[in-house]
Design a protein around this motif. Structure first.
Motif, PDB file in Angstrom:
ATOM      1  N   THR A   1      52.269  42.705  43.019  1.00 31.14           N
ATOM      2  CA  THR A   1      50.922  43.179  42.712  1.00 31.14           C
ATOM      3  C   THR A   1      49.788  42.227  43.074  1.00 31.14           C
ATOM      4  OG1 THR A   1      50.970  42.275  40.452  1.00 31.14           O
ATOM      5  CG2 THR A   1      51.849  44.506  40.771  1.00 31.14           C
ATOM      6  N   HIS A   2      50.080  41.002  43.478  1.00 39.00           N
ATOM      7  CA  HIS A   2      48.999  40.035  43.639  1.00 39.00           C
ATOM      8  C   HIS A   2      48.414  40.095  45.047  1.00 39.00           C
ATOM      9  CE1 HIS A   2      46.781  36.271  43.583  1.00 39.00           C
ATOM     10  NE2 HIS A   2      46.918  36.272  42.267  1.00 39.00           N
ATOM     11  N   VAL A   3      47.116  40.422  45.130  1.00 44.76           N
ATOM     12  CA  VAL A   3      46.469  40.628  46.426  1.00 44.76           C
ATOM     13  C   VAL A   3      46.559  39.383  47.307  1.00 44.76           C
ATOM     14  CG1 VAL A   3      44.297  41.125  47.593  1.00 44.76           C
ATOM     15  CG2 VAL A   3      44.921  42.415  45.543  1.00 44.76           C
ATOM     16  N   ASP A   4      46.251  38.210  46.740  1.00 43.11           N
ATOM     17  CA  ASP A   4      46.284  36.989  47.554  1.00 43.11           C
ATOM     18  C   ASP A   4      47.673  36.743  48.127  1.00 43.11           C
ATOM     19  OD1 ASP A   4      43.679  36.669  46.969  1.00 43.11           O
ATOM     20  OD2 ASP A   4      43.877  34.863  45.760  1.00 43.11           O
TER      21      ASP A   4
ATOM     22  N   PHE B   1      49.997  37.400  33.028  1.00 33.86           N
ATOM     23  CA  PHE B   1      50.476  36.248  33.791  1.00 33.86           C
ATOM     24  C   PHE B   1      49.314  35.335  34.175  1.00 33.86           C
ATOM     25  CE2 PHE B   1      52.336  34.150  37.590  1.00 33.86           C
ATOM     26  CZ  PHE B   1      53.439  33.589  36.964  1.00 33.86           C
ATOM     27  N   PRO B   2      49.471  34.016  34.011  1.00 32.88           N
ATOM     28  CA  PRO B   2      48.333  33.086  34.115  1.00 32.88           C
ATOM     29  C   PRO B   2      47.692  32.915  35.480  1.00 32.88           C
ATOM     30  CG  PRO B   2      50.054  32.133  32.751  1.00 32.88           C
ATOM     31  CD  PRO B   2      50.638  33.365  33.378  1.00 32.88           C
ATOM     32  N   GLU B   3      48.142  33.581  36.534  1.00 29.39           N
ATOM     33  CA  GLU B   3      47.430  33.467  37.803  1.00 29.39           C
ATOM     34  C   GLU B   3      46.349  34.539  37.934  1.00 29.39           C
ATOM     35  OE1 GLU B   3      50.071  33.864  41.100  1.00 29.39           O
ATOM     36  OE2 GLU B   3      50.458  35.984  40.757  1.00 29.39           O
ATOM     37  N   LYS B   4      46.309  35.487  37.024  1.00 32.01           N
ATOM     38  CA  LYS B   4      45.300  36.545  37.075  1.00 32.01           C
ATOM     39  C   LYS B   4      43.981  36.054  36.471  1.00 32.01           C
ATOM     40  CE  LYS B   4      48.021  39.754  38.831  1.00 32.01           C
ATOM     41  NZ  LYS B   4      47.728  40.521  40.032  1.00 32.01           N
ATOM     42  N   LEU B   5      42.893  36.732  36.808  1.00 33.07           N
ATOM     43  CA  LEU B   5      41.555  36.223  36.506  1.00 33.07           C
ATOM     44  C   LEU B   5      41.353  35.904  35.027  1.00 33.07           C
ATOM     45  CD1 LEU B   5      38.620  35.617  37.386  1.00 33.07           C
ATOM     46  CD2 LEU B   5      38.107  38.016  36.879  1.00 33.07           C
ATOM     47  N   ILE B   6      41.553  36.869  34.145  1.00 37.17           N
ATOM     48  CA  ILE B   6      41.208  36.654  32.739  1.00 37.17           C
ATOM     49  C   ILE B   6      42.061  35.567  32.096  1.00 37.17           C
ATOM     50  CG2 ILE B   6      41.322  37.745  30.449  1.00 37.17           C
ATOM     51  CD1 ILE B   6      39.908  40.161  31.638  1.00 37.17           C
ATOM     52  N   PRO B   7      43.399  35.610  32.196  1.00 38.50           N
ATOM     53  CA  PRO B   7      44.160  34.513  31.574  1.00 38.50           C
ATOM     54  C   PRO B   7      43.915  33.161  32.232  1.00 38.50           C
ATOM     55  CG  PRO B   7      45.613  35.964  32.804  1.00 38.50           C
ATOM     56  CD  PRO B   7      44.292  36.657  32.733  1.00 38.50           C
ATOM     57  N   LEU B   8      43.721  33.142  33.558  1.00 39.33           N
ATOM     58  CA  LEU B   8      43.448  31.872  34.232  1.00 39.33           C
ATOM     59  C   LEU B   8      42.164  31.256  33.720  1.00 39.33           C
ATOM     60  CD1 LEU B   8      44.125  29.816  36.463  1.00 39.33           C
ATOM     61  CD2 LEU B   8      42.780  31.231  38.031  1.00 39.33           C
ATOM     62  N   ILE B   9      41.123  32.067  33.568  1.00 41.04           N
ATOM     63  CA  ILE B   9      39.846  31.546  33.089  1.00 41.04           C
ATOM     64  C   ILE B   9      39.959  31.119  31.633  1.00 41.04           C
ATOM     65  CG2 ILE B   9      37.439  32.135  32.607  1.00 41.04           C
ATOM     66  CD1 ILE B   9      38.105  31.670  35.591  1.00 41.04           C
ATOM     67  N   ILE B  10      40.647  31.896  30.801  1.00 34.68           N
ATOM     68  CA  ILE B  10      40.829  31.514  29.396  1.00 34.68           C
ATOM     69  C   ILE B  10      41.493  30.144  29.305  1.00 34.68           C
ATOM     70  CG2 ILE B  10      42.103  32.024  27.270  1.00 34.68           C
ATOM     71  CD1 ILE B  10      41.739  35.012  27.893  1.00 34.68           C
TER      72      ILE B  10
ATOM     73  N   ARG C   1      56.170  26.536  35.807  1.00 34.32           N
ATOM     74  CA  ARG C   1      56.383  27.572  36.812  1.00 34.32           C
ATOM     75  C   ARG C   1      55.156  27.888  37.629  1.00 34.32           C
ATOM     76  NH1 ARG C   1      58.395  32.567  33.628  1.00 34.32           N
ATOM     77  NH2 ARG C   1      58.054  33.482  35.663  1.00 34.32           N
ATOM     78  N   TYR C   2      54.001  27.474  37.168  1.00 27.85           N
ATOM     79  CA  TYR C   2      52.774  27.922  37.840  1.00 27.85           C
ATOM     80  C   TYR C   2      51.748  26.801  37.839  1.00 27.85           C
ATOM     81  CZ  TYR C   2      48.350  30.285  38.562  1.00 27.85           C
ATOM     82  OH  TYR C   2      47.121  30.625  39.008  1.00 27.85           O
ATOM     83  N   SER C   3      51.243  26.449  39.006  1.00 26.14           N
ATOM     84  CA  SER C   3      50.351  25.302  39.140  1.00 26.14           C
ATOM     85  C   SER C   3      48.877  25.653  39.024  1.00 26.14           C
ATOM     86  CB  SER C   3      50.591  24.645  40.505  1.00 26.14           C
ATOM     87  OG  SER C   3      50.197  25.526  41.548  1.00 26.14           O
ATOM     88  N   GLY C   4      48.563  26.961  38.983  1.00 29.59           N
ATOM     89  CA  GLY C   4      47.159  27.355  38.918  1.00 29.59           C
ATOM     90  C   GLY C   4      46.479  27.382  40.266  1.00 29.59           C
ATOM     91  N   ALA C   5      47.283  27.388  41.342  1.00 38.64           N
ATOM     92  CA  ALA C   5      46.714  27.287  42.689  1.00 38.64           C
ATOM     93  C   ALA C   5      46.098  28.603  43.172  1.00 38.64           C
ATOM     94  CB  ALA C   5      47.795  26.866  43.676  1.00 38.64           C
ATOM     95  N   ARG C   6      46.425  29.689  42.504  1.00 38.74           N
ATOM     96  CA  ARG C   6      45.933  30.979  42.954  1.00 38.74           C
ATOM     97  C   ARG C   6      44.966  31.574  41.930  1.00 38.74           C
ATOM     98  NH1 ARG C   6      48.721  33.265  47.168  1.00 38.74           N
ATOM     99  NH2 ARG C   6      50.550  32.119  47.823  1.00 38.74           N
ATOM    100  N   LEU C   7      44.023  32.343  42.439  1.00 41.45           N
ATOM    101  CA  LEU C   7      43.065  33.026  41.587  1.00 41.45           C
ATOM    102  C   LEU C   7      43.213  34.516  41.804  1.00 41.45           C
ATOM    103  CD1 LEU C   7      40.559  33.321  39.792  1.00 41.45           C
ATOM    104  CD2 LEU C   7      39.155  32.918  41.823  1.00 41.45           C
ATOM    105  N   GLY C   8      43.572  35.236  40.768  1.00 42.49           N
ATOM    106  CA  GLY C   8      43.676  36.682  40.872  1.00 42.49           C
ATOM    107  C   GLY C   8      42.503  37.375  40.239  1.00 42.49           C
ATOM    108  N   THR C   9      42.231  38.596  40.667  1.00 39.93           N
ATOM    109  CA  THR C   9      41.146  39.371  40.063  1.00 39.93           C
ATOM    110  C   THR C   9      41.623  40.676  39.471  1.00 39.93           C
ATOM    111  OG1 THR C   9      40.614  40.403  42.174  1.00 39.93           O
ATOM    112  CG2 THR C   9      39.435  38.398  41.621  1.00 39.93           C
ATOM    113  N   GLY C  10      42.942  40.895  39.493  1.00 42.98           N
ATOM    114  CA  GLY C  10      43.458  42.181  39.043  1.00 42.98           C
ATOM    115  C   GLY C  10      44.418  42.080  37.898  1.00 42.98           C
ATOM    116  N   ALA C  11      45.194  43.171  37.740  1.00 46.42           N
ATOM    117  CA  ALA C  11      46.125  43.265  36.625  1.00 46.42           C
ATOM    118  C   ALA C  11      47.402  42.508  36.896  1.00 46.42           C
ATOM    119  CB  ALA C  11      46.440  44.722  36.360  1.00 46.42           C
TER     120      ALA C  11
END
Length: 355
Positions: free
Chosen positions: A87-90, A198-207, A345-355
């Motif tokens: 599901t991740h566009v990037d 999942f923490p690469e998506k916009l809202i959880p990443l920003i939180i 598992r996740y370094s925060g390198a990606r920024l998502g804007t979706g679900a």
């Protein structure tokens, strides 16, 4: 409850799939969760279902037709709710092949297994069977900021490899209904948010970045607009589409909550400043950093959920403000879930804007 008492949920260890599994088990359905357990899947989000008599898990790939066929034969479910997808566009821009494999080839393999299984049923079981395909508003493409909204009649115009793969899967589902008579229903949703996102998506990443006092990346000018839907409201809608939806029809599920990305980020900053101020006393809005926009970034999505509201009696219970505060509070209270993902598992390198 309808004649559908037992449901196979594909992708049930994902964000939306997990919410669906938790809801259906709680409401007395027998749930069979089929998930490949890729990077964004997490059985910890379902640990509360362990030991429940009406819940079973199978690790399997929807592309593995014989394996899926074996699970269907063994479990004898009354319906399939298909959420398994990349599901991740990037990620789709960086590597589209896996999106084609899972979202297109996998959906066709699942359709074939479902068709063969449905043909073995008879009488009431055959009449009651449903294949519910869960998709996205991104298949409709881009809207101008002052344009209307997506309806079920909006022509498809996908912009990214991800949305193109989902559009293709939608068309294959309709083709299996028209050509082979497989009883299907479809739904297209707007951006989801909520617990276990999942923490690469916009809202959880920003939180989480804001909580830790890190920079808050925002694509472009931040004025891209999305319609936001609380994940538990979506799960409630999906149950209704599955059990009450008219065969061959699709239903748009949206939250009537359009917000710009920068507006979402600023709201999260203000909520966290009120709940857990930074030790420095600095306002978290100062952490916002605009970054290079991604290729083909759609400007606006907006869904009209009137059909689902009128035909199915569904309405979102959460406004964006109440849902977002619940989400922020959940992340503040549940670092047992997200911290291992962030650290291991996740370094925060990606920024998502979706679900």
């Amino acid at each position: 409850m309808s004649d559908i008492a037992s449901v196979l949920v594909t992708g049930g260890a994902g964000f939306i799939g997990g919410a669906v599994c938790r809801r259906l088990v709680r409401r007395g359905y027998r749930v069979v969760n089929l998930d490949k357990l890729t990077y964004a899947a997490d059985l910890n989000a379902l640990r509360g279902l362990d030991g429940e008599a009406n819940y079973r898990f199978h690790q399997a790939d929807i592309c593995d037709g014989p394996k899926v066929a074996s699970i269907l034969a063994d479990e004898q479910v009354h319906a399939i709710m298909h959420l398994a997808a990349e599901t991740h566009v990037d990620r789709s821009i960086d590597g589209p092949d896996v999106f084609v494999q899972t979202n297109v080839v996998g959906t066709v393999a699942l359709l074939n297994a479902a068709l063969d299984y449905w043909r073995t049923l008879d009488g009431r079981r055959r009449d009651a069977f449903r294949f519910h395909h869960v998709s996205t508003d991104e298949v409709f493409g881009d809207l101008d900021l002052d344009e209307g909204v997506f309806t079920e009649e909006t022509p498809y115009a996908p912009s990214s490899p991800y949305s193109a793969s989902k559009a293709a899967s939608d068309h294959f589902v309709r083709a299996w209904h028209e050509t082979y008579g497989l009883p299907v229903v479809l739904s297209n949703c707007s951006n989801n948010y909520g617990p276990f996102h999942f923490p690469e998506k916009l809202i959880p990443l920003i939180i989480l970045n804001a909580l830790e006092g890190k920079e808050l990346p925002v694509y472009g000018d931040g004025r891209n607009v999305r319609d936001w839907l609380y994940v538990d409201d979506h799960a409630a809608a999906l149950e209704l589409v599955l059990t009450k939806g008219e065969l061959g029809q699709n239903y748009n599920i949206g939250g009537r909550a359009e917000r710009s990305n920068i507006g979402v980020v600023e709201t999260i900053c203000d909520l966290l400043d009120a709940k857990v101020p930074l030790a420095s006393g600095e306002a978290r809005r100062s952490l916002i950093r605009f970054v290079t926009d991604r290729p083909g970034h759609d400007r606006r999505y907006a869904i009209d959920p009137t059909k689902a509201e009128q035909d199915l009696g569904w309405h979102a219970e959460e406004s964006f403000e109440t849902g977002l505060e619940k989400t922020v509070d959940w992340f503040l209270q549940n670092d047992w879930w997200w911290r291992p993902i962030r650290e291991q598992r996740y370094s925060g390198a990606r920024l998502g804007t979706g679900a």
